[in-house]
Scaffold this motif. Structure first.
Motif, PDB file in Angstrom:
ATOM      1  N   ASP A 185       0.811  -1.189   0.000  1.00 32.83           N
ATOM      2  CA  ASP A 185       0.000   0.000   0.000  1.00 32.83           C
ATOM      3  C   ASP A 185       0.858   1.258   0.000  1.00 32.83           C
ATOM      4  OD1 ASP A 185       0.686  -1.004   2.571  1.00 32.83           O
ATOM      5  OD2 ASP A 185      -0.531   0.558   3.461  1.00 32.83           O
ATOM      6  N   TRP A 186       0.303   2.344  -0.472  1.00 34.20           N
ATOM      7  CA  TRP A 186       0.978   3.641  -0.513  1.00 34.20           C
ATOM      8  C   TRP A 186      -0.065   4.731  -0.363  1.00 34.20           C
ATOM      9  CZ3 TRP A 186      -0.968   5.891  -4.978  1.00 34.20           C
ATOM     10  CH2 TRP A 186      -1.384   4.999  -5.980  1.00 34.20           C
ATOM     11  N   PRO A 187       0.325   5.908   0.133  1.00 40.33           N
ATOM     12  CA  PRO A 187      -0.649   6.975   0.420  1.00 40.33           C
ATOM     13  C   PRO A 187      -1.146   7.652  -0.849  1.00 40.33           C
ATOM     14  CG  PRO A 187       1.558   7.731   0.931  1.00 40.33           C
ATOM     15  CD  PRO A 187       1.686   6.289   0.553  1.00 40.33           C
ATOM     16  N   SER A 194       2.205  15.009  -4.629  1.00 39.92           N
ATOM     17  CA  SER A 194       3.562  14.989  -5.187  1.00 39.92           C
ATOM     18  C   SER A 194       3.537  15.161  -6.702  1.00 39.92           C
ATOM     19  CB  SER A 194       4.262  13.678  -4.827  1.00 39.92           C
ATOM     20  OG  SER A 194       4.436  13.557  -3.434  1.00 39.92           O
ATOM     21  N   PHE A 195       2.577  14.508  -7.359  1.00 42.48           N
ATOM     22  CA  PHE A 195       2.491  14.612  -8.813  1.00 42.48           C
ATOM     23  C   PHE A 195       1.962  15.975  -9.248  1.00 42.48           C
ATOM     24  CE2 PHE A 195       2.187   9.736  -9.059  1.00 42.48           C
ATOM     25  CZ  PHE A 195       3.569   9.643  -9.116  1.00 42.48           C
ATOM     26  N   ALA A 234       2.222   1.833 -13.607  1.00 44.98           N
ATOM     27  CA  ALA A 234       2.916   0.820 -14.401  1.00 44.98           C
ATOM     28  C   ALA A 234       4.179   0.340 -13.688  1.00 44.98           C
ATOM     29  CB  ALA A 234       3.271   1.392 -15.774  1.00 44.98           C
ATOM     30  N   ARG A 235       4.894   1.244 -13.065  1.00 45.08           N
ATOM     31  CA  ARG A 235       6.120   0.866 -12.348  1.00 45.08           C
ATOM     32  C   ARG A 235       5.781   0.012 -11.123  1.00 45.08           C
ATOM     33  NH1 ARG A 235      10.554   3.954 -14.017  1.00 45.08           N
ATOM     34  NH2 ARG A 235       9.998   5.693 -15.394  1.00 45.08           N
ATOM     35  N   ILE A 236       4.715   0.375 -10.406  1.00 46.82           N
ATOM     36  CA  ILE A 236       4.309  -0.401  -9.239  1.00 46.82           C
ATOM     37  C   ILE A 236       3.903  -1.808  -9.657  1.00 46.82           C
ATOM     38  CG2 ILE A 236       2.533  -0.612  -7.451  1.00 46.82           C
ATOM     39  CD1 ILE A 236       4.640   1.429  -6.764  1.00 46.82           C
ATOM     40  N   PHE A 243       9.071   3.991  -3.667  1.00 48.42           N
ATOM     41  CA  PHE A 243      10.034   5.077  -3.492  1.00 48.42           C
ATOM     42  C   PHE A 243      10.955   5.175  -4.706  1.00 48.42           C
ATOM     43  CE2 PHE A 243       8.977   3.880   0.933  1.00 48.42           C
ATOM     44  CZ  PHE A 243       8.510   5.105   1.372  1.00 48.42           C
ATOM     45  N   CYS A 244      11.380   4.021  -5.228  1.00 48.86           N
ATOM     46  CA  CYS A 244      12.203   4.018  -6.439  1.00 48.86           C
ATOM     47  C   CYS A 244      11.405   4.551  -7.621  1.00 48.86           C
ATOM     48  CB  CYS A 244      12.710   2.608  -6.736  1.00 48.86           C
ATOM     49  SG  CYS A 244      13.855   1.960  -5.502  1.00 48.86           S
ATOM     50  N   ALA A 245      10.122   4.174  -7.679  1.00 48.42           N
ATOM     51  CA  ALA A 245       9.264   4.645  -8.769  1.00 48.42           C
ATOM     52  C   ALA A 245       9.133   6.164  -8.731  1.00 48.42           C
ATOM     53  CB  ALA A 245       7.897   3.984  -8.676  1.00 48.42           C
TER      54      ALA A 245
END
Length: 291
Positions: A185-187, A194-195, A234-236, A243-245
């Motif tokens: 999961d991510w916020p 952020s985007f 797509a990266r996830i 974090f890398c994404a």
């Protein structure tokens, strides 16, 4: 003398500030501010609100452009087009980003309340006061969304989040579903902020000038915001750490290309309908184009 002898005068002395101190509550006991209005709001209505504001006093606080920082050869052979839109249209984005979210402002509260209602079950509505742990459910980091929203991008972040949920429903559904997968999961809300910040930086640097000339400044900004989210998703899904994404996207690395899977006609027909399993997360459908 005894200790009691020293204490007696102090105990007997009247405290003139006793009533004043008694009326002060510690911060943790403060009551949550009551929302003024909780009716849903559309993106267009929220946009009209900010278009009607007099934000001229903040004009000197914004930095809508910056010098091209690329290598000289790139500036010569890959020259970015000039922005054809009026300065006022471009500046509007940066001025909205200066407006602090305040739940006592009816439109502000209706915006964030609409976002919350879109992302939570409609058959069993979750109570939504201005403060509380329920905000963590949609991806804020604490009990007060003002902490995250007003740290960066402010009301522009809410406006873009509202646009994503209303105009990009399938993408929003896929994102919120991915954001709530156990162990990965991510916020969601904080990632959206952020985007928004990245999209505004692209606008400031001139990277979005071509899109702005074709679509308009604000539509181009929303398109960039959605594109960043598609790349992140797509990266996830490829197994990359979030974090890398985020770092790769921040550094401008090329988006991951997802191979399109051929599906039978029956399967395609099923995908077009919102999956029932996602209704529990607020009813937002999945995004087949990002799979």
């Amino acid at each position: 003398r005894t200790v009691a002898a020293y204490r007696a005068p102090v105990a007997a002395a009247p405290d003139s500030n006793e009533d004043a101190w008694a009326s002060i509550k510690p911060p943790e006991q403060e009551e949550a501010e009551e929302p003024i209005k909780a009716e849903p709001i559309t993106y267009d209505e929220a946009l009209r609100h900010f278009q009607g504001l007099d934000m001229s006093s903040d004009q000197g606080k914004i930095t809508p452009t910056q010098p091209d920082q690329r290598h000289l050869l790139k500036r010569i052979f890959k020259r970015r087009p000039d922005l054809k839109a009026p300065d006022a249209e471009r500046d509007f984005v940066f001025l909205v980003a200066l407006q602090k979210y305040d739940p006592r402002v009816p439109v502000h509260w209706r915006m964030i309340h609409t976002v919350f209602r879109e992302l939570t079950p409609k058959n069993k509505p979750v109570p939504c006061p201005t403060l509380g742990a329920h905000w963590v459910r949609i991806g804020f980091q604490g009990n007060d969304p003002r902490t995250d929203v007003n740290r960066a991008m402010r009301c522009l972040a809410l406006l873009q989040l509202l646009h994503l949920l209303e105009k990009e429903r399938r993408l929003a559904g896929a994102l919120f579903r991915a954001a709530n997968q156990g162990g990965k999961d991510w916020p969601f809300a904080c990632t959206s902020i952020s985007f928004t910040r990245m999209a505004v930086q692209k606008l400031r640097s001139g990277k979005l000038n071509g899109s702005c000339n074709a679509l308009g400044v604000l539509p181009a900004l929303h398109e960039c915001h959605a594109a960043l989210f598609r790349d992140f998703l797509a990266r996830i899904r490829s197994g990359q750490d979030r974090f890398c994404a985020l770092n790769d996207i921040q550094e401008g690395k090329k988006p991951i290309k997802v191979a399109k899977k051929t599906k039978p006609a029956a399967a395609k027909a099923r995908v077009e309908e919102p999956p029932a399993a996602f209704a529990a997360l607020g009813g937002l459908p999945d995004d087949p184009s990002s799979q």
